[in-house]
Design an enzyme around this catalytic site. Structure first.
Site, PDB file in Angstrom:
ATOM      1  CB  CYS A   1       7.049  -2.670  15.859  1.00 54.89           C
ATOM      2  SG  CYS A   1       8.700  -2.199  15.321  1.00 54.89           S
TER       3      CYS A   1
ATOM      4  CB  CYS B   1       0.659   1.843  10.317  1.00 55.88           C
ATOM      5  SG  CYS B   1       1.177   3.491  10.728  1.00 55.88           S
TER       6      CYS B   1
ATOM      7  CB  CYS C   1       3.725  -2.040  13.377  1.00 56.56           C
ATOM      8  SG  CYS C   1       3.766  -1.702  11.609  1.00 56.56           S
TER       9      CYS C   1
ATOM     10  CB  CYS D   1       7.623  -5.395   8.235  1.00 54.76           C
ATOM     11  SG  CYS D   1       9.003  -4.626   9.122  1.00 54.76           S
TER      12      CYS D   1
ATOM     13  CD  GLU E   1      -1.423  -0.669   3.543  1.00 53.85           C
ATOM     14  OE1 GLU E   1      -1.796   0.352   4.124  1.00 53.85           O
ATOM     15  OE2 GLU E   1      -1.853  -1.800   3.804  1.00 53.85           O
TER      16      GLU E   1
ATOM     17  CB  CYS F   1       3.319   7.297   2.917  1.00 58.10           C
ATOM     18  SG  CYS F   1       3.846   6.004   4.046  1.00 58.10           S
TER      19      CYS F   1
END
Ligand code: SAH
Length: 347
Positions: free
Chosen positions: A117, A334, A120, A113, A93, A106
């Site tokens: 975290c 996010c 997230c 990932c 995205e 962005c």
């Protein structure tokens, strides 16, 4: 062997490839400007190359085009969220944000990932794959094409950890700012990292004029380790030392991002400790009210605590801003869009 993606080659690499094919070096510039200046999507669109050369290029290379699968426009502001298919059904995205100074995008640097975290959404399914340089650039090209408006600022803050995909991100930075291509100034690019300290030194050595943003989200090791697994590998001090090195070497002010989570990292004491730790570093703190992600149960700090936190930092001489929240009605925050899309499709 997989064919190389033509759009992901820097001008120098393209030159080497063409010379190896027995072509004149000037062809590289010509092809580069088709790909990154005119931003074409098919090798046959390079109409001033001979048909024979185009055929030879097709044998050696591909153009890995990413495609818009969905687009969500915010009713509250002018934010638009794009969902791209990068091939094999893998989704990433990007978000377009319109500001008075121009359009900012962005972009994602990886599909998924592996940093883990806890607050997230992008990391919930782990890392799917690294993005190639051309796939990072094409997020910008496609959004420019879709809106008919130029993108003037780029933040590498979508899904993924850019310093975990270092070489491709460096190639992207070289490609995107080249004057024969999209010609985007490095001063208008921000790279955000969760703090891979060693890689911050490598980045500093490149002496680029980009802005480095570091996701700190805590004033010390103990709190940082609770939410960010990477904090167990690189201590708070190691990250700050690398940040200072970056600022001193590039003369660019570093941004520290700090997502405020109720009861975890948002007290006045936390603010005070943060201020004393950051003393002596040319920096700026960007406070972000944490976006709720169902899976983690974190709640954003109240507006009052956010303001108080900012005040403590400012009083102690640390320049601080509070991030304006854009596109909250379209899950622009996010990793949320991709996640929702997959859930609805039962993927
Ligand atoms: N991996 C890089 C860049 C991608 S994340 C990094 O860690 O910086 C971009 C920013 O969004 C980071 O500051 C990240 O910590 C923050 N972020 C992630 N999830 C969030 C959430 N739920 N609410 C607020 N910010 C979040």
């Amino acid at each position: 062997m997989d064919k190389k993606d033509l759009r992901s080659l820097t001008l120098d690499r393209l030159g080497e490839e063409l010379v190896a094919m027995g072509e004149k070096p000037f062809r590289a510039r010509q092809i580069f400007s088709w790909l990154h200046g005119k931003q074409i999507k098919d090798i046959d669109d390079m109409t001033d190359l001979s048909k024979e050369l185009r055929e030879r290029l097709k044998i050696k290379f591909t153009l890995n085009n990413i495609k818009i699968v969905e687009k969500f426009s915010s009713m509250e502001d002018n934010t638009v969220k794009y969902l791209f298919d990068i091939g094999d059904g893998i989704l990433i995205e990007s978000v377009l944000m319109r500001y008075s100074y121009g359009n900012a995008v962005c972009i994602s640097s990886q599909a998924g990932c592996r940093m883990g975290c806890t607050f997230c959404a992008s990391t919930l399914g782990g890392l799917e794959r690294d993005l190639r340089a051309g796939e990072m650039a094409q997020q910008i090209y496609e959004i420019q094409k879709d809106t008919g408006e130029r993108v003037s600022n780029v933040v590498i803050m979508g899904s993924g950890e850019p310093l975990d995909n270092f070489d491709n991100v460096m190639d992207f930075l070289e490609i995107i700012h080249h004057k024969d291509g999209n010609s985007l100034s490095h001063r208008h690019i921000t790279l955000s990292t969760c703090g891979l300290a060693e890689r911050i030194y490598d980045l500093a050595e490149r002496r680029l004029q980009i802005t480095l943003a570091i996701s700190l989200h805590a004033p010390n090791d103990e709190i940082r380790q609770r939410t960010m697994p990477i904090a167990r590998k690189y201590s708070f001090d190691a990250v700050l030392k690398a940040a200072k090195y970056y600022a001193d070497t590039t003369k660019r002010r570093v941004t520290f991002e700090y997502a405020l989570i109720k009861g975890i990292n948002d007290s006045r004491e936390n603010a005070s400790e943060l201020a004393s730790r950051l003393r002596g570093i040319m920096c700026h703190v960007n406070l972000i009210p944490v976006n709720d992600v169902e899976e983690n149960g974190y709640i954003k700090s109240s507006e009052k605590s956010i303001k108080e936190f900012a005040q403590v930092l400012t009083d102690k001489g640390i320049e601080t801003t509070i991030r304006r929240k854009l596109g909250s009605d379209i899950n622009a925050a996010c990793g949320q869009l991709r996640k929702r899309y997959k859930e609805n499709r039962g993927v």
